[in-house]
Design a protein around this motif. Sequence first.
Motif, PDB file in Angstrom:
ATOM      1  N   LYS A 205       0.830  -1.207   0.000  1.00 61.61           N
ATOM      2  CA  LYS A 205       0.000   0.000   0.000  1.00 61.61           C
ATOM      3  C   LYS A 205       0.863   1.253   0.000  1.00 61.61           C
ATOM      4  O   LYS A 205       0.564   2.237  -0.689  1.00 61.61           O
ATOM      5  N   ALA A 206       1.968   1.206   0.785  1.00 58.68           N
ATOM      6  CA  ALA A 206       2.858   2.365   0.868  1.00 58.68           C
ATOM      7  C   ALA A 206       3.437   2.710  -0.502  1.00 58.68           C
ATOM      8  O   ALA A 206       3.629   3.890  -0.833  1.00 58.68           O
ATOM      9  N   LEU A 207       3.725   1.685  -1.298  1.00 60.06           N
ATOM     10  CA  LEU A 207       4.217   1.928  -2.656  1.00 60.06           C
ATOM     11  C   LEU A 207       3.122   2.436  -3.571  1.00 60.06           C
ATOM     12  O   LEU A 207       3.326   3.341  -4.383  1.00 60.06           O
ATOM     13  N   SER A 208       1.950   1.853  -3.452  1.00 59.82           N
ATOM     14  CA  SER A 208       0.888   2.103  -4.437  1.00 59.82           C
ATOM     15  C   SER A 208       0.249   3.481  -4.314  1.00 59.82           C
ATOM     16  O   SER A 208      -0.373   3.957  -5.267  1.00 59.82           O
ATOM     17  N   VAL A 209       0.380   4.135  -3.147  1.00 58.31           N
ATOM     18  CA  VAL A 209      -0.296   5.432  -2.985  1.00 58.31           C
ATOM     19  C   VAL A 209       0.390   6.550  -3.763  1.00 58.31           C
ATOM     20  O   VAL A 209      -0.221   7.596  -4.025  1.00 58.31           O
ATOM     21  N   LEU A 210       1.656   6.350  -4.128  1.00 62.20           N
ATOM     22  CA  LEU A 210       2.396   7.426  -4.796  1.00 62.20           C
ATOM     23  C   LEU A 210       2.066   7.492  -6.285  1.00 62.20           C
ATOM     24  O   LEU A 210       1.918   6.452  -6.944  1.00 62.20           O
ATOM     25  N   PRO A 211       1.995   8.702  -6.845  1.00 62.28           N
ATOM     26  CA  PRO A 211       1.778   8.861  -8.297  1.00 62.28           C
ATOM     27  C   PRO A 211       3.099   8.656  -9.047  1.00 62.28           C
ATOM     28  O   PRO A 211       3.760   9.624  -9.448  1.00 62.28           O
ATOM     29  N   TRP A 212       3.504   7.406  -9.231  1.00 63.18           N
ATOM     30  CA  TRP A 212       4.846   7.091  -9.705  1.00 63.18           C
ATOM     31  C   TRP A 212       5.149   7.677 -11.080  1.00 63.18           C
ATOM     32  O   TRP A 212       6.241   8.210 -11.311  1.00 63.18           O
ATOM     33  N   LEU A 213       4.226   7.594 -12.002  1.00 62.45           N
ATOM     34  CA  LEU A 213       4.513   8.048 -13.369  1.00 62.45           C
ATOM     35  C   LEU A 213       4.760   9.555 -13.407  1.00 62.45           C
ATOM     36  O   LEU A 213       5.798  10.026 -13.884  1.00 62.45           O
ATOM     37  N   LYS A 214       3.816  10.303 -12.890  1.00 62.30           N
ATOM     38  CA  LYS A 214       3.987  11.761 -12.853  1.00 62.30           C
ATOM     39  C   LYS A 214       5.132  12.155 -11.918  1.00 62.30           C
ATOM     40  O   LYS A 214       5.904  13.076 -12.210  1.00 62.30           O
ATOM     41  N   GLY A 215       5.233  11.447 -10.796  1.00 55.23           N
ATOM     42  CA  GLY A 215       6.247  11.793  -9.808  1.00 55.23           C
ATOM     43  C   GLY A 215       7.662  11.583 -10.312  1.00 55.23           C
ATOM     44  O   GLY A 215       8.533  12.446 -10.142  1.00 55.23           O
ATOM     45  N   MET A 216       7.910  10.429 -10.945  1.00 50.97           N
ATOM     46  CA  MET A 216       9.244  10.175 -11.472  1.00 50.97           C
ATOM     47  C   MET A 216       9.570  11.122 -12.617  1.00 50.97           C
ATOM     48  O   MET A 216      10.729  11.545 -12.780  1.00 50.97           O
ATOM     49  N   GLY A 217       8.557  11.453 -13.411  1.00 50.65           N
ATOM     50  CA  GLY A 217       8.782  12.441 -14.474  1.00 50.65           C
ATOM     51  C   GLY A 217       9.215  13.778 -13.897  1.00 50.65           C
ATOM     52  O   GLY A 217      10.156  14.415 -14.388  1.00 50.65           O
ATOM     53  N   LEU A 218       8.525  14.199 -12.818  1.00 46.39           N
ATOM     54  CA  LEU A 218       8.880  15.465 -12.165  1.00 46.39           C
ATOM     55  C   LEU A 218      10.265  15.369 -11.541  1.00 46.39           C
ATOM     56  O   LEU A 218      11.085  16.300 -11.675  1.00 46.39           O
ATOM     57  N   PHE A 219      10.548  14.256 -10.854  1.00 45.67           N
ATOM     58  CA  PHE A 219      11.844  14.061 -10.204  1.00 45.67           C
ATOM     59  C   PHE A 219      12.984  14.149 -11.221  1.00 45.67           C
ATOM     60  O   PHE A 219      13.980  14.859 -11.004  1.00 45.67           O
ATOM     61  N   LEU A 220      12.853  13.438 -12.328  1.00 47.66           N
ATOM     62  CA  LEU A 220      13.918  13.429 -13.341  1.00 47.66           C
ATOM     63  C   LEU A 220      14.043  14.794 -14.016  1.00 47.66           C
ATOM     64  O   LEU A 220      15.157  15.250 -14.301  1.00 47.66           O
ATOM     65  N   ALA A 221      12.906  15.445 -14.256  1.00 49.65           N
ATOM     66  CA  ALA A 221      12.942  16.754 -14.914  1.00 49.65           C
ATOM     67  C   ALA A 221      13.638  17.797 -14.045  1.00 49.65           C
ATOM     68  O   ALA A 221      14.323  18.694 -14.567  1.00 49.65           O
ATOM     69  N   LEU A 222      13.487  17.686 -12.730  1.00 49.12           N
ATOM     70  CA  LEU A 222      14.110  18.650 -11.831  1.00 49.12           C
ATOM     71  C   LEU A 222      15.558  18.294 -11.490  1.00 49.12           C
ATOM     72  O   LEU A 222      16.353  19.181 -11.168  1.00 49.12           O
ATOM     73  N   THR A 223      15.904  17.008 -11.573  1.00 49.06           N
ATOM     74  CA  THR A 223      17.214  16.548 -11.106  1.00 49.06           C
ATOM     75  C   THR A 223      18.243  16.415 -12.222  1.00 49.06           C
ATOM     76  O   THR A 223      19.392  16.886 -12.088  1.00 49.06           O
ATOM     77  N   LEU A 224      17.860  15.741 -13.316  1.00 46.39           N
ATOM     78  CA  LEU A 224      18.853  15.364 -14.329  1.00 46.39           C
ATOM     79  C   LEU A 224      19.543  16.530 -15.026  1.00 46.39           C
ATOM     80  O   LEU A 224      20.739  16.431 -15.332  1.00 46.39           O
ATOM     81  N   PRO A 225      18.847  17.638 -15.329  1.00 50.13           N
ATOM     82  CA  PRO A 225      19.534  18.701 -16.087  1.00 50.13           C
ATOM     83  C   PRO A 225      20.837  19.153 -15.445  1.00 50.13           C
ATOM     84  O   PRO A 225      21.860  19.269 -16.137  1.00 50.13           O
ATOM     85  N   TRP A 226      20.828  19.408 -14.126  1.00 52.26           N
ATOM     86  CA  TRP A 226      22.082  19.872 -13.525  1.00 52.26           C
ATOM     87  C   TRP A 226      23.125  18.767 -13.516  1.00 52.26           C
ATOM     88  O   TRP A 226      24.304  19.027 -13.800  1.00 52.26           O
ATOM     89  N   TYR A 227      22.754  17.530 -13.182  1.00 57.73           N
ATOM     90  CA  TYR A 227      23.737  16.445 -13.111  1.00 57.73           C
ATOM     91  C   TYR A 227      24.400  16.210 -14.469  1.00 57.73           C
ATOM     92  O   TYR A 227      25.619  16.009 -14.562  1.00 57.73           O
ATOM     93  N   ILE A 228      23.600  16.230 -15.523  1.00 63.68           N
ATOM     94  CA  ILE A 228      24.162  16.030 -16.864  1.00 63.68           C
ATOM     95  C   ILE A 228      25.058  17.198 -17.244  1.00 63.68           C
ATOM     96  O   ILE A 228      26.180  17.017 -17.745  1.00 63.68           O
ATOM     97  N   TRP A 229      24.578  18.397 -17.008  1.00 61.20           N
ATOM     98  CA  TRP A 229      25.349  19.586 -17.364  1.00 61.20           C
ATOM     99  C   TRP A 229      26.645  19.655 -16.556  1.00 61.20           C
ATOM    100  O   TRP A 229      27.703  20.043 -17.063  1.00 61.20           O
TER     101      TRP A 229
END
Length: 472
Positions: A205-229
């Motif tokens: 249940k703890a896993l299933s309550v999170l909006p994984w698709l939208k959440g991971m998209g947001l996480f990667l969009a906010l995180t990856l640009p600086w790490y790659i750059w």
Amino acid sequence: MANTVSQPLRWLLALGLSVLLFRLISLGFYPLYDTTEARYGEIARIMLETGNWVTPQFDYNIPFWGKPPFQTWISAASFGIFGVNEFAARLPHFLCSLITLGLVYRFAQQTMGLQRAINSVIILSACIGFTITAGTVMTDSALLMATTLAMTSYWRCYIGDNPTQNGLLFFAALSLGMLIKGPVAVVIIGIALVTWSISQRCFIKALSVLPWLKGMGLFLALTLPWYIWAEIRSPGFFEYFIIGEHIQRFLVSGWQGDLYGTAHKEPRGMIWIFWLAGAFPWSLLLITRFLKAGVNKVKRNQSQPQNPLTSYLCCWMLAPLLLFTMSGNILPAYVLPGIAAMGLLTALLMSNERVLAVMAIASYTLLVAAISWVLLGKVSKKTEQSLLTNHMEQIQQTPLYYWKKRPFSAQFYSKGHAKLITHKAQLEQQLQANDEFYLAIAHTDVQELEQYLAKQCSTLEETSERLLLRCR
């Protein structure tokens, strides 16, 4: 849930806010100390000066791979607004601590009621580790803010309080942690949630309550640009930061691969002692409370179901301690990601207002005394401010050299003018040039160079550590 607050509690809250105001006012009245504050302050100063907001620099054109840039960004931005000074360096980190208090208050009010919300603010502001580190130029106040946002957002998501919005806030907080401290932030939050969900038998249940698709998209969009750059701009960053800082640093006691400082070799399990001190005085109360609960449980020979929120706060509070138990390369501030949970848990378990008042007032008194001691210059921490400040106008126009060792505070207070000399041949060359320059030298090294300095150098300033000489 109680919605009325007694008059004594209001006075106690006012006292706590006064101590925080005193802490805020004090931020600009003492120097940046070596090594942590001065190092991060100088990295931020160089960022503002060079305009390179992608790669933090340990020195000009030397990349700093040790941490992501968030704490550097906020100090550099503050320098741009308020000028390069101690207050500007510390202010953003103090504001991170205030945001943490706001998150704790809001969460407690929604889950435990108004009185416990106020109690949690009092407890946290009267916590030695929280208030001393509030406004200190380092990563930990910002990391505490990020972990607090993540854990409070997740709980609201789990109980069905606007789950999509709070789920996305959780992933945004994970990204913020990645930009403050890196993967260790995600690991701490992960340990807390996995430990709690397994103990409560609600892992799926703890896993299933999170909006994984939208959440991971947001996480990667906010995180990856600086790490790659960052890797593109400074090749080698990723390998050092991930392998060195996040594996070897914590598994190898006295790790020698640190490019930017000295490994902190501590006995295994020392993190628990750091927690006792950092969470003081509430750590003593919590230990007493849990020992008493354990004894009563044994006497009754029965187990009572634990409040899920109590279990959640316990796992959150203990997560950094579990992570760093077997690590020898640690600092006292590593307990901070769980300190907000300590405040909430203490507020949840404490019902005696008189005990709260006595402990809080005693802690506030100790905090004011400690801050005053720093303001009076009675601390033993090292800084080059007193050596350089009275001669800054001349230093900006005349070369300044440090013999053998150049502290971070020397770089900060000289605004990057301090250079390093490590060989006698270099010093001889400067003396033979007959151009005026300044030389900072430790008392212990004076005798070694006496033959070079006696005729051409005179003392301008002296501290317990060094002499500042003018040489021609």
